[in-house]
Scaffold this active site. Structure first.
Site, mmCIF file in Angstrom:
data_model
loop_
_atom_site.group_PDB
_atom_site.id
_atom_site.type_symbol
_atom_site.label_atom_id
_atom_site.label_comp_id
_atom_site.label_asym_id
_atom_site.label_seq_id
_atom_site.Cartn_x
_atom_site.Cartn_y
_atom_site.Cartn_z
ATOM 1 N N THR A 63 0.821 -1.187 0.000
ATOM 2 C CA THR A 63 0.000 0.000 0.000
ATOM 3 C C THR A 63 0.865 1.251 0.000
ATOM 4 O OG1 THR A 63 -1.587 -1.266 1.236
ATOM 5 C CG2 THR A 63 -1.908 1.115 1.280
ATOM 6 N N SER A 75 -8.708 -0.852 4.780
ATOM 7 C CA SER A 75 -8.467 0.192 5.787
ATOM 8 C C SER A 75 -7.974 1.479 5.143
ATOM 9 C CB SER A 75 -7.408 -0.285 6.788
ATOM 10 O OG SER A 75 -7.863 -1.425 7.457
ATOM 11 N N THR A 113 -2.907 0.025 -3.599
ATOM 12 C CA THR A 113 -2.266 -1.157 -3.012
ATOM 13 C C THR A 113 -2.356 -2.370 -3.916
ATOM 14 O OG1 THR A 113 -2.156 -2.489 -0.984
ATOM 15 C CG2 THR A 113 -4.348 -1.995 -1.808
ATOM 16 N N GLY A 117 -1.899 -1.252 6.343
ATOM 17 C CA GLY A 117 -3.034 -2.080 6.765
ATOM 18 C C GLY A 117 -3.890 -1.316 7.771
HETATM 19 N N1 GLY Z 1 -4.754 -4.106 1.638
HETATM 20 C C1 GLY Z 1 -4.844 -3.312 2.803
HETATM 21 C C2 GLY Z 1 -6.120 -2.571 2.898
HETATM 22 O O1 GLY Z 1 -6.757 -2.320 1.898
HETATM 23 O O2 GLY Z 1 -6.520 -2.241 3.988
#
Ligand code: GLY
Length: 590
Positions: A379, A451, A397, A472
Site C-alpha cells: 500500500t 483500511s 495497493t 493495513g
Molecule cells: N490491503 C490493505 C487494505 O486495503 O486495507
C-alpha cells in the site's frame, strides 16, 4: 486452530515490519511552495506529478501520473495489478470518491481457502487464488476522463519510459525485495522479472528495468483500458489462472467497474473531515474515533499528562476496531450502519472509557438504526493539491509486499493478493491480524474490506489538510494521530507525521508502540493495563497542509514520512524548509 493463531501472531509481527516498510529515519522530507504540492513515497513519482503540472495538467492528472509511476518504481506496494481509492476535491467544492477496489472473481466461494475443513491463509496470500480482479487502472481512467485536463496516455507513456530506462534501487526497494524474494522465487516469471539472473534480490545502487511492464503501459496508452479489461491482458491472465488453479477469468476483468461513491463527511471540532466510504473502513473509523475523542479536551489532557491522553486515544481505537470486525464489509453485500459515524453513538462509546485504566472490550457495539440506515451503496499513499483548489488523495495497493507474488508471463504486472483482506473464515485473522465476520466473508464479485483512508480536512468549507497512509489497519490510526497531533496538539505537520506512533486494533488486545516512543510513556501505558508490544514501524503517512502566510500568500506544506524514502515537492518554486529534528532514532536516508 490454536497453532494457526500462534503462527498468525508471529506473522503479524513480521508483516508489521515488512509491510509497514523500512525502519524510521530521522527526518521527514518536506517542502513548502506557493502554487501547489505533490507528495509521494518516491522522488520519481513526485517528479512525475510536478512535470505533469508543468505540462498543463491539474492535480488529478498529476496524481494519476504519480500513481502510475509508483507502479514502476515502487512495485512492491501498488500497481495496475491492484486497486485504489481516489478522493478528489474539485475547485467548486464538490467531492468525488472513486472506488477502484479489487473484486472477488465470480468463481470465488466462501470455502475456497478451506483445506480439510481448516482455513489455510497461505492460499489467500500467495499464488493464483489470492488474486482479485484489479481496479486501479479503471479508477485512474475514470478520474482523468471526468476531472483531468490531459489524456491518460501521457501519464502512461511517462511511466512506461521510466520502466524502460530503469532506475536505481534505493534502500526501501532493496529491503522489500529482499524480504519477498523467497516467495517470488516460487513463480518463474516473477523470479525472472523481479530478481537478478541468479535469483538473488537487487541491492541498493543496482539499476533495474521493467521492459514488459513498459510494453503493457504502452499497449494501454495505444489501445485504451479495454486492452487491459477486455483484451489481450485479460485473456493472458485468465489463461494463466486456468492453468495454475486460479479462479480469475476474462469475465471478471470484463465486468470490473470503478464506482463513484459518496464520501463520509463528519465534523471534528471546527473542521469537517471527508473520508472514503465502505468498502473502505477508513472513512468510517477515522470519523468514529475522532467523534469519540471530540468528547475530551485532548490538548488540555496532553498538557496535564501525555500518558492519559495516549491511553484515551488507544481506548477509542480499540472500540472502533471492535465495530469494524463485525459491521464492515462491501456495502453492496452487507448493511454497513451509518450510525457508526453518529456523534450520539460515539458519546455512548466514549462514556465507557475510563481515564485511569484500560477496559476490556468484549465485542462490537450497536449503532443507532443498525439494520435500516445503511451506507448505500502493503500500500502507498500520495497527495497532490493545486492552486485552483483541486485536491487529490489516493491510497493504492496490491495488499502485502509484491501482492500474490504472481507476475503472469509477458505482462510485467505484479498481481494483488487482496483476497486476503476478506475474512477467509470466521475469526481467522488476515495478514494484518484483523478478524472479520459475515459482513466481510468471501463472495463472488464482492470487494474485500479495506483500511485505506484517503482523507481531506476542511475548515470553513476550504481544504486545509490532506492525509493518508500505508500500513493495513495502522492506516486508520495513523490518519487519526496525524489529525489530532497537528490540529489539536498543534505540532508542526512534520512532527505529527514523524514522531513515534501507537496503534490498537481490538484484536489482538495489544497496543503496538513504535520504537522510539518515550519509554516512560510506554511504562505508563502498561500501568493503565495495556499489553504493550513494540513494533519496528507503524506505517507510512503522506500529508499536505494549506495555510496563508503572514502576508496572506498561499502556502502548501508537504511532508513525506521519514519511514520511507519519499519526496514532497511544490511549485512554482520551492521554499526551503529547515527540517525539525525528530525524536525517531536516526538511520541512513537518501
Ligand atoms: N490491503 C490493505 C487494505 O486495503 O486495507
Amino acid at each position: 486452530m490454536a497453532a494457526l493463531l500462534g503462527r498468525r501472531l508471529q506473522r503479524i509481527a513480521m508483516i508489521t515490519a515488512m509491510v509497514c516498510m523500512a525502519a524510521p529515519a530521522a527526518v521527514a522530507h518536506q517542502s513548502q511552495a506557493t502554487g501547489g504540492m505533490a507528495v509521494t513515497v518516491h522522488p520519481l513519482a513526485t517528479q512525475a506529478a510536478v512535470a505533469t503540472i508543468e505540462s498543463g495538467g491539474n492535480a488529478v492528472d498529476a496524481a494519476i501520473a504519480a500513481a502510475l509511476m509508483l507502479g514502476v518504481v515502487d512495485p512492491h506496494n501498488s500497481g495496475i495489478g491492484g486497486g485504489c481509492f481516489i478522493l478528489i476535491r474539485l475547485p467548486d467544492g464538490e467531492f468525488v470518491a472513486i472506488d477502484g477496489r479489487e473484486t472477488a472473481p465470480a468463481k470465488a466461494t466462501r470455502d475456497m481457502y478451506l483445506r480439510n475443513g481448516e482455513p489455510d491463509s497461505r492460499l489467500s496470500q500467495t499464488g493464483p487464488l489470492a488474486v482479485a480482479a484489479p481496479g486501479a487502472l479503471a479508477a485512474y481512467e475514470l478520474a482523468v476522463r471526468r476531472h483531468g485536463r490531459l489524456p491518460l496516455r501521457q501519464a502512461l507513456l511517462r511511466a512506461a519510459a521510466q520502466a524502460r530506462a530503469g532506475f536505481v534501487v534505493d534502500r526501501v526497494f532493496a529491503g522489500r525485495l529482499r524480504a519477498a524474494a523467497p516467495l517470488l522465487r516460487r513463480f518463474p516469471e516473477s523470479r525472472r522479472v523481479l530478481l537478478r539472473r541468479d535469483g538473488s534480490p537487487y541491492a541498493v545502487g543496482d539499476h533495474v528495468e521493467f521492459p514488459e511492464l513498459a510494453r503493457t503501459y504502452e499497449a494501454v496508452a495505444e489501445h485504451g483500458v479495454d486492452w487491459f479489461y477486455r483484451g489481450p491482458f485479460a485473456r493472458r491472465v485468465s489463461e494463466w489462472m486456468a492453468q495454475h488453479g486460479g479462479r480469475l477469468s476474462v469475465e471478471d476483468f470484463a465486468n470490473y467497474r470503478a464506482i463513484e461513491r459518496q464520501p463520509v463527511r463528519t465534523r471534528y471540532r471546527e473542521y469537517e473531515v471527508v473520508g472514503f466510504p465502505p468498502p473502505s473502513s477508513g472513512g468510517v473509523h477515522v470519523a468514529q474515533i475522532l467523534n469519540m475523542l471530540e468528547c475530551f479536551d485532548l490538548r488540555e489532557l496532553h498538557r496535564r499528562d501525555p500518558a492519559v491522553m495516549t491511553h484515551l486515544v488507544i481506548e477509542a481505537m480499540k472500540r472502533a476496531f471492535a465495530d469494524r470486525a463485525f459491521w464492515l464489509g462491501d456495502p453492496e453485500f452487507t448493511g454497513v450502519p451509518r450510525g457508526l459515524v453518529q456523534r450520539d453513538y460515539a458519546r455512548e462509546l466514549a462514556a465507557t472509557i475510563r481515564l485511569d485504566r484500560a477496559t476490556p472490550v468484549a465485542g462490537h457495539g450497536t449503532p443507532p438504526r443498525a439494520r435500516s440506515d445503511l451506507f448505500s451503496r502493503h500500500t502507498t499513499h500520495l497527495a497532490v493539491a493545486d492552486r485552483d483548489g483541486t485536491w487529490v488523495a489516493i491510497t493504492q495497493t496490491i495488499n502485502t509486499t509484491y501482492g500474490s507474488k504472481v507476475v503472469v508471463p509477458g505482462t510485467g504486472v505484479v498481481l494483488n493478493n487482496e483476497m486476503d483482506d476478506f475474512a477467509i473464515a470466521l475469526g481467522v485473522p488476515n495478514a494484518f491480524g484483523l478478524v472479520g465476520a459475515d459482513a466481510n466473508a468471501v463472495a463472488a464479485g464482492k470487494r474485500p474490506l479495506s483500511s485505506m483512508s484517503p482523507t481531506i480536512v476542511l475548515k470553513d468549507g476550504k481544504p486545509v489538510l490532506t492525509v493518508g497512509a500505508a500500513g493495513g489497519p495502522k492506516i486508520i490510526t495513523q490518519v487519526v494521530l496525524t489529525i489530532i497531533r497537528h490540529l489539536d496538539l498543534q505540532w508542526p505537520l512534520e512532527q505529527a507525521v514523524s514522531r513515534p506512533r501507537y496503534h490498537h486494533q481490538w484484536k489482538p488486545d495489544h497496543v503496538f508502540v513504535e520504537r522510539g516512543l518515550d519509554e516512560t510513556l510506554a511504562k505508563r501505558l502498561e500501568q493503565f493495563g495495556h499489553a504493550v508490544v513494540p513494533t519496528r514501524s507503524s506505517g507510512v503517512t503522506q500529508a499536505i497542509r494549506y495555510r496563508q502566510d503572514d502576508q496572506g500568500q498561499p502556502r502548501w506544506i508537504g511532508v513525506a514520512d521519514p519511514r520511507a524514502a519519499g519526496m514532497a515537492r511544490g511549485w512554482p518554486a520551492r521554499v526551503p524548509v529547515r527540517a525539525a529534528p525528530s525524536p525517531l532514532p536516526a538511520t541512513t536516508r537518501k
